[in-house]
Scaffold this motif. Structure first.
Motif, PDB file in Angstrom:
ATOM      1  N   VAL A   1      42.928  17.876  65.277  1.00  0.00           N
ATOM      2  CA  VAL A   1      42.569  18.762  64.173  1.00  0.00           C
ATOM      3  C   VAL A   1      41.071  18.671  63.913  1.00  0.00           C
ATOM      4  CG1 VAL A   1      43.040  19.404  61.774  1.00  0.00           C
ATOM      5  CG2 VAL A   1      44.847  18.348  63.156  1.00  0.00           C
ATOM      6  N   ARG A   2      40.450  19.816  63.770  1.00  0.00           N
ATOM      7  CA  ARG A   2      39.026  19.890  63.408  1.00  0.00           C
ATOM      8  C   ARG A   2      38.943  20.127  61.904  1.00  0.00           C
ATOM      9  NH1 ARG A   2      35.205  24.281  63.134  1.00  0.00           N
ATOM     10  NH2 ARG A   2      33.092  23.668  63.787  1.00  0.00           N
ATOM     11  N   VAL A   3      38.183  19.293  61.211  1.00  0.00           N
ATOM     12  CA  VAL A   3      38.067  19.381  59.755  1.00  0.00           C
ATOM     13  C   VAL A   3      36.593  19.507  59.373  1.00  0.00           C
ATOM     14  CG1 VAL A   3      38.591  18.309  57.537  1.00  0.00           C
ATOM     15  CG2 VAL A   3      40.142  17.965  59.477  1.00  0.00           C
ATOM     16  N   VAL A   4      36.284  20.539  58.595  1.00  0.00           N
ATOM     17  CA  VAL A   4      34.913  20.773  58.130  1.00  0.00           C
ATOM     18  C   VAL A   4      34.872  20.597  56.619  1.00  0.00           C
ATOM     19  CG1 VAL A   4      33.025  22.447  57.960  1.00  0.00           C
ATOM     20  CG2 VAL A   4      34.466  22.388  60.013  1.00  0.00           C
ATOM     21  N   SER A   5      33.955  19.750  56.145  1.00  0.00           N
ATOM     22  CA  SER A   5      33.750  19.612  54.701  1.00  0.00           C
ATOM     23  C   SER A   5      32.545  20.445  54.286  1.00  0.00           C
ATOM     24  CB  SER A   5      33.516  18.149  54.310  1.00  0.00           C
ATOM     25  OG  SER A   5      32.205  17.737  54.662  1.00  0.00           O
ATOM     26  N   SER A   6      32.589  20.949  53.056  1.00  0.00           N
ATOM     27  CA  SER A   6      31.469  21.751  52.551  1.00  0.00           C
ATOM     28  C   SER A   6      31.501  21.780  51.038  1.00  0.00           C
ATOM     29  CB  SER A   6      31.524  23.176  53.097  1.00  0.00           C
ATOM     30  OG  SER A   6      32.715  23.829  52.676  1.00  0.00           O
ATOM     31  N   ASN A   7      30.321  21.942  50.448  1.00  0.00           N
ATOM     32  CA  ASN A   7      30.221  22.192  49.011  1.00  0.00           C
ATOM     33  C   ASN A   7      30.240  23.684  48.713  1.00  0.00           C
ATOM     34  OD1 ASN A   7      27.977  19.445  48.706  1.00  0.00           O
ATOM     35  ND2 ASN A   7      30.071  19.475  47.959  1.00  0.00           N
ATOM     36  N   SER A   8      29.801  24.503  49.666  1.00  0.00           N
ATOM     37  CA  SER A   8      29.800  25.955  49.502  1.00  0.00           C
ATOM     38  C   SER A   8      30.209  26.594  50.817  1.00  0.00           C
ATOM     39  CB  SER A   8      28.423  26.458  49.068  1.00  0.00           C
ATOM     40  OG  SER A   8      27.426  26.067  49.993  1.00  0.00           O
ATOM     41  N   PRO A   9      30.900  27.727  50.776  1.00  0.00           N
ATOM     42  CA  PRO A   9      31.392  28.363  52.005  1.00  0.00           C
ATOM     43  C   PRO A   9      30.263  28.634  53.003  1.00  0.00           C
ATOM     44  CG  PRO A   9      32.363  29.399  50.074  1.00  0.00           C
ATOM     45  CD  PRO A   9      31.283  28.480  49.568  1.00  0.00           C
ATOM     46  N   GLY A  10      30.547  28.333  54.262  1.00  0.00           N
ATOM     47  CA  GLY A  10      29.590  28.627  55.310  1.00  0.00           C
ATOM     48  C   GLY A  10      28.498  27.598  55.489  1.00  0.00           C
ATOM     49  N   ARG A  11      28.518  26.529  54.708  1.00  0.00           N
ATOM     50  CA  ARG A  11      27.486  25.491  54.819  1.00  0.00           C
ATOM     51  C   ARG A  11      28.168  24.129  54.986  1.00  0.00           C
ATOM     52  NH1 ARG A  11      22.354  26.490  53.687  1.00  0.00           N
ATOM     53  NH2 ARG A  11      21.976  24.404  52.801  1.00  0.00           N
ATOM     54  N   ALA A  12      28.424  23.780  56.218  1.00  0.00           N
ATOM     55  CA  ALA A  12      29.149  22.547  56.526  1.00  0.00           C
ATOM     56  C   ALA A  12      28.337  21.324  56.139  1.00  0.00           C
ATOM     57  CB  ALA A  12      29.488  22.502  58.008  1.00  0.00           C
ATOM     58  N   SER A  13      29.021  20.317  55.621  1.00  0.00           N
ATOM     59  CA  SER A  13      28.416  19.004  55.379  1.00  0.00           C
ATOM     60  C   SER A  13      28.787  18.030  56.490  1.00  0.00           C
ATOM     61  CB  SER A  13      28.865  18.441  54.030  1.00  0.00           C
ATOM     62  OG  SER A  13      28.375  19.218  52.960  1.00  0.00           O
ATOM     63  N   SER A  14      30.041  18.064  56.903  1.00  0.00           N
ATOM     64  CA  SER A  14      30.485  17.219  58.009  1.00  0.00           C
ATOM     65  C   SER A  14      31.490  17.985  58.848  1.00  0.00           C
ATOM     66  CB  SER A  14      31.108  15.916  57.498  1.00  0.00           C
ATOM     67  OG  SER A  14      32.304  16.166  56.786  1.00  0.00           O
ATOM     68  N   ILE A  15      31.543  17.616  60.110  1.00  0.00           N
ATOM     69  CA  ILE A  15      32.491  18.216  61.055  1.00  0.00           C
ATOM     70  C   ILE A  15      33.192  17.080  61.763  1.00  0.00           C
ATOM     71  CG2 ILE A  15      32.776  19.765  63.035  1.00  0.00           C
ATOM     72  CD1 ILE A  15      29.989  20.940  62.260  1.00  0.00           C
ATOM     73  N   ALA A  16      34.512  16.992  61.587  1.00  0.00           N
ATOM     74  CA  ALA A  16      35.275  15.870  62.120  1.00  0.00           C
ATOM     75  C   ALA A  16      36.332  16.353  63.110  1.00  0.00           C
ATOM     76  CB  ALA A  16      35.950  15.113  60.987  1.00  0.00           C
ATOM     77  N   THR A  17      36.523  15.560  64.161  1.00  0.00           N
ATOM     78  CA  THR A  17      37.650  15.743  65.068  1.00  0.00           C
ATOM     79  C   THR A  17      38.597  14.575  64.846  1.00  0.00           C
ATOM     80  OG1 THR A  17      36.297  16.872  66.714  1.00  0.00           O
ATOM     81  CG2 THR A  17      38.392  15.965  67.469  1.00  0.00           C
ATOM     82  N   VAL A  18      39.810  14.882  64.412  1.00  0.00           N
ATOM     83  CA  VAL A  18      40.796  13.857  64.065  1.00  0.00           C
ATOM     84  C   VAL A  18      41.939  13.921  65.069  1.00  0.00           C
ATOM     85  CG1 VAL A  18      42.254  12.921  62.233  1.00  0.00           C
ATOM     86  CG2 VAL A  18      40.186  14.215  61.632  1.00  0.00           C
ATOM     87  N   VAL A  19      42.205  12.810  65.724  1.00  0.00           N
ATOM     88  CA  VAL A  19      43.299  12.718  66.693  1.00  0.00           C
ATOM     89  C   VAL A  19      44.447  11.957  66.036  1.00  0.00           C
ATOM     90  CG1 VAL A  19      44.021  11.875  68.960  1.00  0.00           C
ATOM     91  CG2 VAL A  19      41.700  12.779  68.625  1.00  0.00           C
TER      92      VAL A  19
END
Length: 261
Positions: A239-257
């Protein structure tokens, strides 16, 4: 000349009972207490919560050897999990060591072991140095000193808006000393978002989290975790998980196995 800053005991450290940090420019040690706060209805056990402790023990040793006025910011973290932490109050021992220090950054690694001495999680962290107006404080605010025993998901106020989206309201339990969401909290929350996306129901455990930090995630703002299932099999999901404070502006991008138990 290099300087050593005090270890900052903030909301994440209080929530996860992280104490006893001893940090030099080359090595770090500490302890994290286990307990029911590590249980989770979807993840079974929130293994990713160990990201806070290992981020601390690998990050502060970089800071201890950094020039005055500079602060290490994580570029990325790779965590691998071997086994569940206990829930019985027994301690986890944390150790970190410097791999290499170079102009503008460093690489460090950490290990968490259980009461029997068995390794349950490892971390590799790469960080770079940024100018900082000051250093964080060394104590949590008084209202944080009595942490409840409820699950981390509940304490952080993580809410499911849709199966592929979790939100986290502003909370001091997520913040580091600079007012950003702690890198380990982003690891933990990304894990929980991934588990929610596949409706794990405690039937899966996290095998690894590989996370890249692309911009600060502001703790005083709502944080959204958006999941995309890259692969879903009977025994393994990615699963790819993107965190953000506002839409379209990623803070972190994680790949979770995630692996079925």
């Amino acid at each position: 000349m290099p300087t050593t800053s005090a270890f900052y005991i903030g909301g994440p450290e209080v929530m996860l009972r992280i104490r006893g940090m001893e940090i030099t420019a080359e090595r770090g040690t500490g302890r994290m207490q286990t307990g029911p706060w590590l249980a989770d209805p979807d993840a079974g056990i929130a293994r990713g919560a160990l990201g806070v402790a290992l981020d601390d023990v690998t990050g502060y040793l970089v800071d201890s050897g950094s020039p005055h006025g500079q602060w290490p910011v994580s570029l990325g973290i790779r965590m691998d999990f071997i086994a569940d932490p206990a829930l019985d109050g027994s301690p986890l021992d944390l150790s970190g060591e410097l791999v290499v220090r170079y102009d503008g950054g460093a690489m460090s690694r950490g290990v968490a072991t259980d009461a029997s001495g068995a390794t349950i999680a490892t971390m590799i962290q790469r960080s770079h140095l940024v100018s900082a107006p000051g250093t964080p404080g060394d104590h949590a605010t008084p209202e944080l000193l009595s942490a409840p025993e409820s699950p981390v998901r509940e304490q952080l106020g993580l809410r499911t808006s849709t199966p592929d989206r979790l939100t986290m309201a502003p909370t001091p339990l997520s913040a580091n000393g600079m007012g950003s969401v702690h890198g380990g909290i982003l690891v933990c929350s990304s894990e929980l978002a991934a588990m929610t996306a596949i409706e794990a129901g405690g039937r899966f455990r996290t095998a690894s989290v590989d996370i890249v930090y692309v911009r600060p995630c502001i703790a005083s703002e709502t944080t959204t975790f958006t999941s995309e299932i890259v692969h879903r099999g009977r025994s393994l999901s990615v699963v790819r998980v993107v965190s953000s404070n506002s839409p379209g502006r990623a803070s972190s991008i994680a790949t979770v196995v995630l692996q079925r138990i």
